[in-house]
Design a protein around this motif. Structure first.
Motif, PDB file in Angstrom:
ATOM      1  N   VAL A 147     -10.092   7.572 -29.833  1.00 44.92           N
ATOM      2  CA  VAL A 147     -10.600   6.590 -28.880  1.00 44.92           C
ATOM      3  C   VAL A 147      -9.970   6.706 -27.490  1.00 44.92           C
ATOM      4  O   VAL A 147     -10.565   6.286 -26.506  1.00 44.92           O
ATOM      5  CB  VAL A 147     -10.467   5.152 -29.420  1.00 44.92           C
ATOM      6  CG1 VAL A 147     -11.585   4.846 -30.384  1.00 44.92           C
ATOM      7  CG2 VAL A 147      -9.097   4.904 -30.050  1.00 44.92           C
ATOM      8  N   GLY A 148      -8.785   7.296 -27.421  1.00 46.41           N
ATOM      9  CA  GLY A 148      -8.191   7.524 -26.097  1.00 46.41           C
ATOM     10  C   GLY A 148      -9.095   8.385 -25.217  1.00 46.41           C
ATOM     11  O   GLY A 148      -9.034   8.327 -23.985  1.00 46.41           O
ATOM     12  N   ASP A 149      -9.939   9.199 -25.850  1.00 51.19           N
ATOM     13  CA  ASP A 149     -10.903  10.035 -25.114  1.00 51.19           C
ATOM     14  C   ASP A 149     -12.275   9.369 -24.985  1.00 51.19           C
ATOM     15  O   ASP A 149     -13.197   9.978 -24.443  1.00 51.19           O
ATOM     16  CB  ASP A 149     -11.169  11.342 -25.880  1.00 51.19           C
ATOM     17  CG  ASP A 149      -9.974  12.257 -25.881  1.00 51.19           C
ATOM     18  OD1 ASP A 149      -9.228  12.261 -24.905  1.00 51.19           O
ATOM     19  OD2 ASP A 149      -9.807  12.978 -26.889  1.00 51.19           O
ATOM     20  N   GLY A 150     -12.477   8.198 -25.586  1.00 49.33           N
ATOM     21  CA  GLY A 150     -13.818   7.601 -25.620  1.00 49.33           C
ATOM     22  C   GLY A 150     -14.700   8.220 -26.690  1.00 49.33           C
ATOM     23  O   GLY A 150     -15.926   8.073 -26.674  1.00 49.33           O
ATOM     24  N   ASN A 151     -14.088   8.920 -27.639  1.00 46.98           N
ATOM     25  CA  ASN A 151     -14.813   9.679 -28.677  1.00 46.98           C
ATOM     26  C   ASN A 151     -14.571   9.020 -30.043  1.00 46.98           C
ATOM     27  O   ASN A 151     -13.426   8.723 -30.377  1.00 46.98           O
ATOM     28  CB  ASN A 151     -14.258  11.103 -28.665  1.00 46.98           C
ATOM     29  CG  ASN A 151     -14.918  12.081 -29.623  1.00 46.98           C
ATOM     30  OD1 ASN A 151     -14.295  13.062 -30.010  1.00 46.98           O
ATOM     31  ND2 ASN A 151     -16.149  11.873 -30.002  1.00 46.98           N
ATOM     32  N   PHE A 152     -15.634   8.724 -30.778  1.00 51.32           N
ATOM     33  CA  PHE A 152     -15.420   8.193 -32.136  1.00 51.32           C
ATOM     34  C   PHE A 152     -16.471   8.755 -33.084  1.00 51.32           C
ATOM     35  O   PHE A 152     -17.521   9.219 -32.657  1.00 51.32           O
ATOM     36  CB  PHE A 152     -15.436   6.656 -32.135  1.00 51.32           C
ATOM     37  CG  PHE A 152     -16.792   6.050 -31.849  1.00 51.32           C
ATOM     38  CD1 PHE A 152     -17.647   5.689 -32.871  1.00 51.32           C
ATOM     39  CD2 PHE A 152     -17.216   5.855 -30.543  1.00 51.32           C
ATOM     40  CE1 PHE A 152     -18.895   5.143 -32.607  1.00 51.32           C
ATOM     41  CE2 PHE A 152     -18.456   5.304 -30.268  1.00 51.32           C
ATOM     42  CZ  PHE A 152     -19.302   4.949 -31.305  1.00 51.32           C
TER      43      PHE A 152
ATOM     44  N   ARG B 135      -1.458  10.653 -28.403  1.00 51.89           N
ATOM     45  CA  ARG B 135      -2.495  10.460 -29.422  1.00 51.89           C
ATOM     46  C   ARG B 135      -2.834   8.980 -29.450  1.00 51.89           C
ATOM     47  O   ARG B 135      -1.916   8.130 -29.433  1.00 51.89           O
ATOM     48  CB  ARG B 135      -1.981  10.875 -30.808  1.00 51.89           C
ATOM     49  CG  ARG B 135      -1.790  12.359 -30.968  1.00 51.89           C
ATOM     50  CD  ARG B 135      -0.997  12.667 -32.219  1.00 51.89           C
ATOM     51  NE  ARG B 135      -1.412  13.903 -32.842  1.00 51.89           N
ATOM     52  CZ  ARG B 135      -0.729  14.548 -33.784  1.00 51.89           C
ATOM     53  NH1 ARG B 135       0.412  14.047 -34.232  1.00 51.89           N
ATOM     54  NH2 ARG B 135      -1.169  15.657 -34.305  1.00 51.89           N
ATOM     55  N   CYS B 136      -4.115   8.654 -29.532  1.00 49.48           N
ATOM     56  CA  CYS B 136      -4.518   7.252 -29.643  1.00 49.48           C
ATOM     57  C   CYS B 136      -5.779   7.205 -30.501  1.00 49.48           C
ATOM     58  O   CYS B 136      -6.887   7.440 -30.021  1.00 49.48           O
ATOM     59  CB  CYS B 136      -4.772   6.675 -28.248  1.00 49.48           C
ATOM     60  SG  CYS B 136      -5.131   4.918 -28.305  1.00 49.48           S
TER      61      CYS B 136
ATOM     62  N   SER C  18     -11.711  19.845 -30.196  1.00 42.30           N
ATOM     63  CA  SER C  18     -10.498  19.141 -29.748  1.00 42.30           C
ATOM     64  C   SER C  18      -9.844  18.486 -30.960  1.00 42.30           C
ATOM     65  O   SER C  18      -9.798  19.100 -32.018  1.00 42.30           O
ATOM     66  CB  SER C  18     -10.791  18.168 -28.616  1.00 42.30           C
ATOM     67  OG  SER C  18     -11.803  17.266 -28.920  1.00 42.30           O
ATOM     68  N   GLY C  19      -9.381  17.260 -30.834  1.00 45.30           N
ATOM     69  CA  GLY C  19      -8.679  16.638 -31.961  1.00 45.30           C
ATOM     70  C   GLY C  19      -7.857  15.482 -31.456  1.00 45.30           C
ATOM     71  O   GLY C  19      -8.153  14.915 -30.400  1.00 45.30           O
ATOM     72  N   THR C  20      -6.782  15.175 -32.183  1.00 53.13           N
ATOM     73  CA  THR C  20      -6.058  13.939 -31.852  1.00 53.13           C
ATOM     74  C   THR C  20      -5.217  14.050 -30.573  1.00 53.13           C
ATOM     75  O   THR C  20      -4.889  13.044 -29.966  1.00 53.13           O
ATOM     76  CB  THR C  20      -5.128  13.534 -33.015  1.00 53.13           C
ATOM     77  OG1 THR C  20      -4.132  14.546 -33.187  1.00 53.13           O
ATOM     78  CG2 THR C  20      -5.880  13.357 -34.322  1.00 53.13           C
ATOM     79  N   ASN C  21      -4.846  15.275 -30.181  1.00 54.12           N
ATOM     80  CA  ASN C  21      -3.967  15.433 -29.013  1.00 54.12           C
ATOM     81  C   ASN C  21      -4.711  15.580 -27.687  1.00 54.12           C
ATOM     82  O   ASN C  21      -4.085  15.741 -26.636  1.00 54.12           O
ATOM     83  CB  ASN C  21      -3.099  16.690 -29.186  1.00 54.12           C
ATOM     84  CG  ASN C  21      -1.951  16.470 -30.153  1.00 54.12           C
ATOM     85  OD1 ASN C  21      -1.184  15.532 -29.991  1.00 54.12           O
ATOM     86  ND2 ASN C  21      -1.854  17.319 -31.158  1.00 54.12           N
ATOM     87  N   ALA C  22      -6.040  15.586 -27.747  1.00 51.97           N
ATOM     88  CA  ALA C  22      -6.806  15.944 -26.549  1.00 51.97           C
ATOM     89  C   ALA C  22      -6.598  14.951 -25.413  1.00 51.97           C
ATOM     90  O   ALA C  22      -6.714  15.311 -24.240  1.00 51.97           O
ATOM     91  CB  ALA C  22      -8.289  16.055 -26.887  1.00 51.97           C
ATOM     92  N   VAL C  23      -6.290  13.706 -25.762  1.00 52.15           N
ATOM     93  CA  VAL C  23      -6.138  12.697 -24.715  1.00 52.15           C
ATOM     94  C   VAL C  23      -5.032  13.114 -23.730  1.00 52.15           C
ATOM     95  O   VAL C  23      -5.115  12.835 -22.536  1.00 52.15           O
ATOM     96  CB  VAL C  23      -5.912  11.290 -25.331  1.00 52.15           C
ATOM     97  CG1 VAL C  23      -4.656  11.225 -26.160  1.00 52.15           C
ATOM     98  CG2 VAL C  23      -5.891  10.220 -24.271  1.00 52.15           C
ATOM     99  N   ARG C  24      -4.032  13.849 -24.216  1.00 51.01           N
ATOM    100  CA  ARG C  24      -2.961  14.297 -23.309  1.00 51.01           C
ATOM    101  C   ARG C  24      -3.094  15.773 -22.928  1.00 51.01           C
ATOM    102  O   ARG C  24      -2.801  16.158 -21.798  1.00 51.01           O
ATOM    103  CB  ARG C  24      -1.604  14.061 -23.963  1.00 51.01           C
ATOM    104  CG  ARG C  24      -0.472  14.540 -23.074  1.00 51.01           C
ATOM    105  CD  ARG C  24       0.852  13.939 -23.449  1.00 51.01           C
ATOM    106  NE  ARG C  24       1.902  14.464 -22.600  1.00 51.01           N
ATOM    107  CZ  ARG C  24       2.957  13.779 -22.236  1.00 51.01           C
ATOM    108  NH1 ARG C  24       3.096  12.527 -22.626  1.00 51.01           N
ATOM    109  NH2 ARG C  24       3.893  14.331 -21.490  1.00 51.01           N
ATOM    110  N   TYR C  25      -3.506  16.628 -23.889  1.00 48.59           N
ATOM    111  CA  TYR C  25      -3.433  18.077 -23.660  1.00 48.59           C
ATOM    112  C   TYR C  25      -4.795  18.726 -23.401  1.00 48.59           C
ATOM    113  O   TYR C  25      -4.866  19.922 -23.160  1.00 48.59           O
ATOM    114  CB  TYR C  25      -2.757  18.756 -24.857  1.00 48.59           C
ATOM    115  CG  TYR C  25      -1.334  18.286 -25.079  1.00 48.59           C
ATOM    116  CD1 TYR C  25      -0.281  18.835 -24.353  1.00 48.59           C
ATOM    117  CD2 TYR C  25      -1.043  17.265 -25.988  1.00 48.59           C
ATOM    118  CE1 TYR C  25       1.027  18.397 -24.543  1.00 48.59           C
ATOM    119  CE2 TYR C  25       0.262  16.816 -26.180  1.00 48.59           C
ATOM    120  CZ  TYR C  25       1.289  17.383 -25.460  1.00 48.59           C
ATOM    121  OH  TYR C  25       2.587  16.941 -25.639  1.00 48.59           O
TER     122      TYR C  25
END
Ligand code: FAD
Length: 497
Positions: A410-415, A286-287, A187-194
């Protein structure tokens, strides 16, 4: 061959038993500090057959083998015995069939940006480089899909579809191949939305371990036809077959895009804001989180002047009015958590500069300590537990004295924590792995996973056991044994040697 699996099963089951006890009494998860190698015999007759078939696209030169025998992980093992550069599905079929006759491992290779030892030739064999399979096969703009060969990179794909007004959002920091991204469920930075590759791959062509060509899925947006083999292959890390075609979803370029940074007094405030943004259902695109230390590294690496504090990097997509609404909501949430005023990246050029710097944060971290290697963590937790998962991990890293960087989708809970170790100092590796264990153990207790996007490779095998338990591992191993009875496809990854 079942015997190999049986022996491994018994050996591993002992460890699994230990894990189950551990998860109850909070003891550390057992991990090995270095991969074990079990090289298989690669007969000269096979190498000669490959040489005859592929000519200059076959190589046993040490420099080529070494390039294909490492990835971005901190591990080092002997390189594969040979490398083949495939240009077609027929090439892939021929390599797999020839190797299969001699039970020699085949390790699919994209561009080698994986982080967990995925590509290491722990049992020797042939590295099958598919990066030259780089054709965009069909763009179906009216259906918002595109079909590509596996060696097309994410940036090349976006260049190819640019004129259609569509884009492909999945963006690991590196310019990875679509085949490699499908194989690692990236995934990556856009995964929170896409979403991730899991949500965005519609169909695949795959060469099986027997050298048969199969198709999974279709270009239709949904299907309830039979077992979902597409999802089985997505994230299989080259252990079940070679992906030779990928059909993915595309999205209309948003009408309005705004990107901003916001700095906070503490990581806790930045994380608290993120949790609230997601819980309120703001459709943020993105977050991303960086701690002050990492912002400093990024500034130095990318010649930027970002404010050095705990920082959220955000992007908003939509119609002008919906973007405005999202921005206002997020500004108000950030202000409640003590966030400073937003700093805008207004022009496309400024946005590109900001996100390129974010994508290069890993290299900024690694270059902050010359000669170091990064041991990278990848836990992902349900959003309500993000603060519990992240803040204690940072406290532990600070107390260890080891250098590190911290970035997060972090928008996905992933760091990701990147512990920067000198590979020649065993104690540093030991400390980093101990920190990693504590962090994973905490994430699992909070209902999370050991890997949000990088995959298991070699490095997270023990964590996967702890996460899924013996039953799920036994099922994975049964699938592997059924589809690849001679264990030739990237052996020794995900769950067994
Ligand atoms: C700076 C940096 C930032 C990163 N950021 C992210 C991020 O934000 N999100 C993320 O998800 N990842 C990230 N990664 C990790 C990496 O980019 C991904 O894992 C990527 O998906 C790997 O693609 P690749 O083409 O390099 O594959 P490789 O590294 O070449 O291969 C990865 C795995 O896939 C298998 N494979 C490759 N091609 C095929 C194929 N055609 N068929 C079957 N199996 C195949 C290989 O055998 C191997 O197991 C980052 C890495 C770096 C270095």
């Amino acid at each position: 061959m079942t015997r190999i699996f049986d022996n491994i099963d018994q050996q591993r089951l002992r460890i699994i038993g230990a894990h189950q006890e551990h998860s109850m009494n909070d003891s550390p998860i057992a991990t090995r500090l270095q991969p074990e190698t079990h090289p298989r015999v690669v007969p000269e007759v096979l190498l000669e057959a490959l040489r005859q078939r592929f000519g200059s696209r076959f190589s046993t030169a040490l420099v080529i083998r070494e390039q294909h025998g490492r990835d971005e992980s901190s591990f080092s093992v002997p390189p594969p015995d040979a490398v083949v550069f495939a240009q077609s599905t027929q090439d892939v079929t021929d390599v797999v069939k020839l190797a299969g006759q001699h039970r020699v491992p085949v390790i699919p290779f994209g561009v080698g940006t994986s982080l967990e030892g995925h590509l290491l030739a722990v049992q020797g064999g042939i590295s099958l480089d598919v990066s030259r399979m780089d054709q965009v096969l069909s763009i179906n703009a009216e259906d918002l899909t595109v079909t590509v060969q596996p060696g097309v990179t994410r940036m090349a794909l976006n260049e190819a579809v640019k004129s259609t007004g569509l884009f492909f959002p999945i963006d690991p920091g590196a310019d990875a191949t679509i085949g490699g991204m499908a194989a690692t469920r990236a995934s990556g930075t856009n995964a929170v939305r896409y979403g991730t590759m899991r949500e965005n791959v519609l169909a695949l062509e795959v060469v099986t371990a027997q050298g048969q060509v199969i198709r999974t899925g279709t270009r239709a947006r949904k299907s309830s036809a039979g077992y979902d083999l597409t999802r089985l292959m997505v994230g299989s890390e080259g252990t079940l077959g070679v992906i030779t075609e990928v059909t993915v979803k595309l999205y209309p370029l948003p009408e309005a895009v705004m990107a901003a940074t916001c700095t906070f007094d503490s990581l806790a405030s930045a994380v608290g804001s993120t949790i609230e943004i997601i819980q309120l259902g703001v459709p943020i695109a993105r977050c991303e989180l960086l701690d002050s230390n990492t912002v400093r590294m990024v500034n130095k690496h990318s010649h930027l002047t970002l404010t050095e504090g705990a920082m959220l990097l955000m992007e908003f997509h939509g119609s002008p009015s919906s973007v405005q609404e999202q921005v206002e909501t997020v500004q108000s949430i950030a202000a409640d958590h003590g966030g400073q005023a937003f700093e805008w990246a207004a022009t496309p050029e400024e946005r590109t500069r900001l996100w390129t710097a974010r994508h290069n944060a890993y290299f900024a971290g690694v270059q902050s300590r010359p000669g170091c290697k990064a041991i990278t963590t990848d836990t992902c937790v349900p959003i309500s537990h993000l603060a519990d998962a992240l803040l204690d991990s940072v406290t532990e890293a600070q107390a260890s004295g080891l250098s590190y960087f911290l970035v997060g989708h972090v928008g996905d809970g992933n760091f990701h924590m990147g512990y920067l170790i000198d590979p020649n100092i065993p104690k540093e590796r030991e400390i980093a792995e101990q920190l990693n264990q504590q962090l994973v153990q905490r994430a699992l207790k909070l209902g999370g996973t050991c890997s949000g996007e990088h995959g298991v490779g070699l490095h997270k095998m023990d964590f996967l056991l702890a996460e899924t338990g013996a039953g799920a591992i036994a099922m994975m191993r049964a699938i592997k044994a059924a589809l690849d009875p001679d264990n030739i496809m990237n052996p020794g990854k995900i769950f067994s040697l």
